[in-house]
Design a protein around this motif. Structure first.
Motif, PDB file in Angstrom:
ATOM      1  N   PHE A  62      -4.706   2.222   9.170  1.00  0.00           N
ATOM      2  CA  PHE A  62      -5.484   1.238   9.935  1.00  0.00           C
ATOM      3  C   PHE A  62      -6.260   0.337   8.971  1.00  0.00           C
ATOM      4  O   PHE A  62      -6.553   0.741   7.846  1.00  0.00           O
ATOM      5  N   ARG A  63      -6.604  -0.866   9.467  1.00  0.00           N
ATOM      6  CA  ARG A  63      -7.406  -1.819   8.689  1.00  0.00           C
ATOM      7  C   ARG A  63      -8.698  -2.144   9.442  1.00  0.00           C
ATOM      8  O   ARG A  63      -8.689  -2.162  10.680  1.00  0.00           O
ATOM      9  N   THR A  64      -9.758  -2.438   8.705  1.00  0.00           N
ATOM     10  CA  THR A  64     -11.047  -2.740   9.344  1.00  0.00           C
ATOM     11  C   THR A  64     -11.804  -3.799   8.539  1.00  0.00           C
ATOM     12  O   THR A  64     -11.456  -4.101   7.395  1.00  0.00           O
ATOM     13  N   LEU A 242       6.501   8.881  -3.962  1.00  0.00           N
ATOM     14  CA  LEU A 242       7.439   7.761  -3.886  1.00  0.00           C
ATOM     15  C   LEU A 242       7.323   7.119  -2.508  1.00  0.00           C
ATOM     16  O   LEU A 242       7.388   7.821  -1.490  1.00  0.00           O
ATOM     17  N   GLN A 243       7.128   5.798  -2.486  1.00  0.00           N
ATOM     18  CA  GLN A 243       6.918   5.101  -1.212  1.00  0.00           C
ATOM     19  C   GLN A 243       7.711   3.802  -1.143  1.00  0.00           C
ATOM     20  O   GLN A 243       7.950   3.141  -2.153  1.00  0.00           O
ATOM     21  N   SER A 244       8.070   3.423   0.091  1.00  0.00           N
ATOM     22  CA  SER A 244       8.661   2.109   0.350  1.00  0.00           C
ATOM     23  C   SER A 244       8.291   1.738   1.776  1.00  0.00           C
ATOM     24  O   SER A 244       7.767   2.570   2.529  1.00  0.00           O
ATOM     25  N   ASN A 300       0.591   2.083  -5.908  1.00  0.00           N
ATOM     26  CA  ASN A 300       1.567   1.992  -4.823  1.00  0.00           C
ATOM     27  C   ASN A 300       0.964   1.221  -3.650  1.00  0.00           C
ATOM     28  O   ASN A 300       1.581   0.290  -3.109  1.00  0.00           O
ATOM     29  N   ALA A 301      -0.246   1.609  -3.251  1.00  0.00           N
ATOM     30  CA  ALA A 301      -0.896   1.032  -2.072  1.00  0.00           C
ATOM     31  C   ALA A 301      -1.083  -0.478  -2.233  1.00  0.00           C
ATOM     32  O   ALA A 301      -0.850  -1.254  -1.299  1.00  0.00           O
ATOM     33  N   ASP A 302      -1.483  -0.882  -3.444  1.00  0.00           N
ATOM     34  CA  ASP A 302      -1.721  -2.297  -3.725  1.00  0.00           C
ATOM     35  C   ASP A 302      -0.500  -3.147  -3.335  1.00  0.00           C
ATOM     36  O   ASP A 302      -0.641  -4.244  -2.800  1.00  0.00           O
ATOM     37  N   LYS A 303       0.682  -2.606  -3.567  1.00  0.00           N
ATOM     38  CA  LYS A 303       1.919  -3.346  -3.255  1.00  0.00           C
ATOM     39  C   LYS A 303       2.315  -3.172  -1.789  1.00  0.00           C
ATOM     40  O   LYS A 303       2.889  -4.077  -1.180  1.00  0.00           O
ATOM     41  N   ILE A 304       2.012  -2.023  -1.220  1.00  0.00           N
ATOM     42  CA  ILE A 304       2.366  -1.787   0.185  1.00  0.00           C
ATOM     43  C   ILE A 304       1.539  -2.684   1.108  1.00  0.00           C
ATOM     44  O   ILE A 304       2.036  -3.152   2.148  1.00  0.00           O
ATOM     45  N   PHE A 305       0.289  -2.985   0.724  1.00  0.00           N
ATOM     46  CA  PHE A 305      -0.530  -3.919   1.509  1.00  0.00           C
ATOM     47  C   PHE A 305       0.212  -5.243   1.747  1.00  0.00           C
ATOM     48  O   PHE A 305       0.019  -5.896   2.766  1.00  0.00           O
TER      49      PHE A 305
HETATM   50  C1  OOG Z   1      -2.180  -0.055   3.770  1.00  0.00           C
HETATM   51  C2  OOG Z   1      -1.358  -0.134   2.478  1.00  0.00           C
HETATM   52  C3  OOG Z   1      -1.405   1.147   1.637  1.00  0.00           C
HETATM   53  C4  OOG Z   1      -0.326   3.507   1.415  1.00  0.00           C
HETATM   54  O1  OOG Z   1       0.298   4.418   1.969  1.00  0.00           O
HETATM   55  O2  OOG Z   1      -0.674   3.566   0.217  1.00  0.00           O
HETATM   56  C5  OOG Z   1      -0.652   2.297   2.226  1.00  0.00           C
HETATM   57  C6  OOG Z   1      -2.160  -1.287   4.606  1.00  0.00           C
HETATM   58  O3  OOG Z   1      -1.220  -2.089   4.543  1.00  0.00           O
HETATM   59  O4  OOG Z   1      -3.106  -1.464   5.376  1.00  0.00           O
HETATM   60  O5  OOG Z   1      -0.271   2.295   3.348  1.00  0.00           O
END
Ligand code: OOG
Ligand code: NI
Length: 318
Positions: A62-64, A242-244, A300-305
């Motif tokens: 979630f985002r806030t 590992l994430q995508s 990882n998260a930085d790119k998934i955003f």
């Molecule tokens: C969250 C991005 C980061 C993860 O699993 O590291 C994320 C977002 O897009 O709000 O989901």
């Protein structure tokens, strides 16, 4: 050294919310998400058809807006009341964001035969925009919406489960103003507490799709566009996470000035957690979730955003 589960893994806090109620709220959040986003719906249907109906979620996200009580805490309270435990903080200074993740209370609890929100309870990832670091114009827009609904923050979980913004619909010009400075800010103004993504637990799938490289290849062959920021596969420095993710779906959104535009909505993510080095000798049939790499990774998260960013949305496949 095989032991990691059992009572010792259960986090201490006790539940102040009954499990059937808690799971039905998660189910409503998921329903809003599936009704709005055709890509996550098709991906889940496809993976279930190839694999097994008992798919697990790794986490929900979630985002806030971090202002006036509308930040991470506004939504976290619902999960904390159920018995979730606050874990690590992640910082994203360039994006002016921070995040916290929360661990579920019972290591292996699942509704018998349950899948998705009825499966083992997912981790929760909640981020917030550091609003006071935005330009005054952007802060003004965010304040205008949050301040006209000051008690809206108390109903974050309700807002998410209903798919209703806790504030009024913005003007298209306000959305554009935010998007120029922070696509995250614009997303949150228009989508509010709506589920940003669910994440399929890849290593817990039963078929050959339980390796993320195989799953990514399979999805790309089926024509799904994956977030390519920094490469499709995101790998933590320790190699264990590992994430995508797909690129977000666009949703037709009617602004309060009557203008209708396609804006980014939600996406679906995939996570494979490898067995930790200290558990390498544990027989495969004894491996549990707690033997695997836990938590999240800033890189990882930085790119998934960026899965909801215009640059990824407008990219051509391949
Ligand atoms: C969250 C991005 C980061 C993860 O699993 O590291 C994320 C977002 O897009 O709000 O989901
Ligand atoms: Ni995620």
């Amino acid at each position: 050294v095989a032991a990691c589960g059992g009572v010792s893994m259960n986090h201490g806090s006790s539940s102040q919310v009954a499990e059937p109620f808690f799971r039905s709220v998660l189910g409503q959040m998921e329903t809003v998400y599936l009704n709005r986003n055709p890509t996550p719906r098709s991906v889940l249907e496809l993976v279930r058809s190839v694999d097994d109906d008992q798919l697990c979620y790794d986490h929900l996200a979630f985002r806030t807006f971090g202002i006036g009580g509308y930040g991470i805490d506004s939504l976290a309270s619902f999960f904390l009341d159920y018995g979730y435990t606050q874990m690590d903080e992640l910082r994203f200074p360039a994006k002016k964001l921070r995040a916290l993740w929360f661990a579920p209370p019972h290591a292996s609890a699942a509704v018998p035969g349950g899948s998705g929100v009825d499966g083992p309870l997912p981790r929760v990832f909640i981020s917030e925009l550091l609003v006071d670091q935005m330009s005054t114009q952007t802060q003004d827009v965010i304040r205008r919406y949050t301040e006209t609904s000051p008690n809206g923050r108390k109903y974050a979980a309700l807002s998410s489960a209903l798919g209703s913004l806790p504030w009024g619909k913005p003007l298209s010009s306000e959305f554009e103003q935010l998007a120029r400075e922070s696509e995250y800010a614009a997303w949150t103004l228009a989508n509010g507490y709506a589920l940003n993504h669910v994440t399929i637990s890849v290593h817990r799938l039963k078929s050959h799709l339980n390796k993320i490289k195989k799953l990514n290849q399979f999805l790309e062959e089926k024509g799904f566009k994956l977030n390519s920021e920094g490469g499709v596969l995101k790998v933590s420095p320790d190699g264990g996470l590992l994430q995508s993710s797909t690129v977000a779906d666009s949703l037709s959104f009617k602004f309060s000035d009557g203008v209708t535009k396609y804006i980014p909505c939600s996406y679906i993510e995939f996570a494979e957690r490898l067995v930790l080095p200290q558990f390498q000798n544990v027989p495969e049939s004894d491996i549990k979730e707690c033997h695997r790499r836990d938590g999240f990774e800033v890189g990882n998260a930085d790119k998934i955003f960026e899965s909801t960013n215009q640059e990824q949305l407008s990219r051509r496949t391949g």
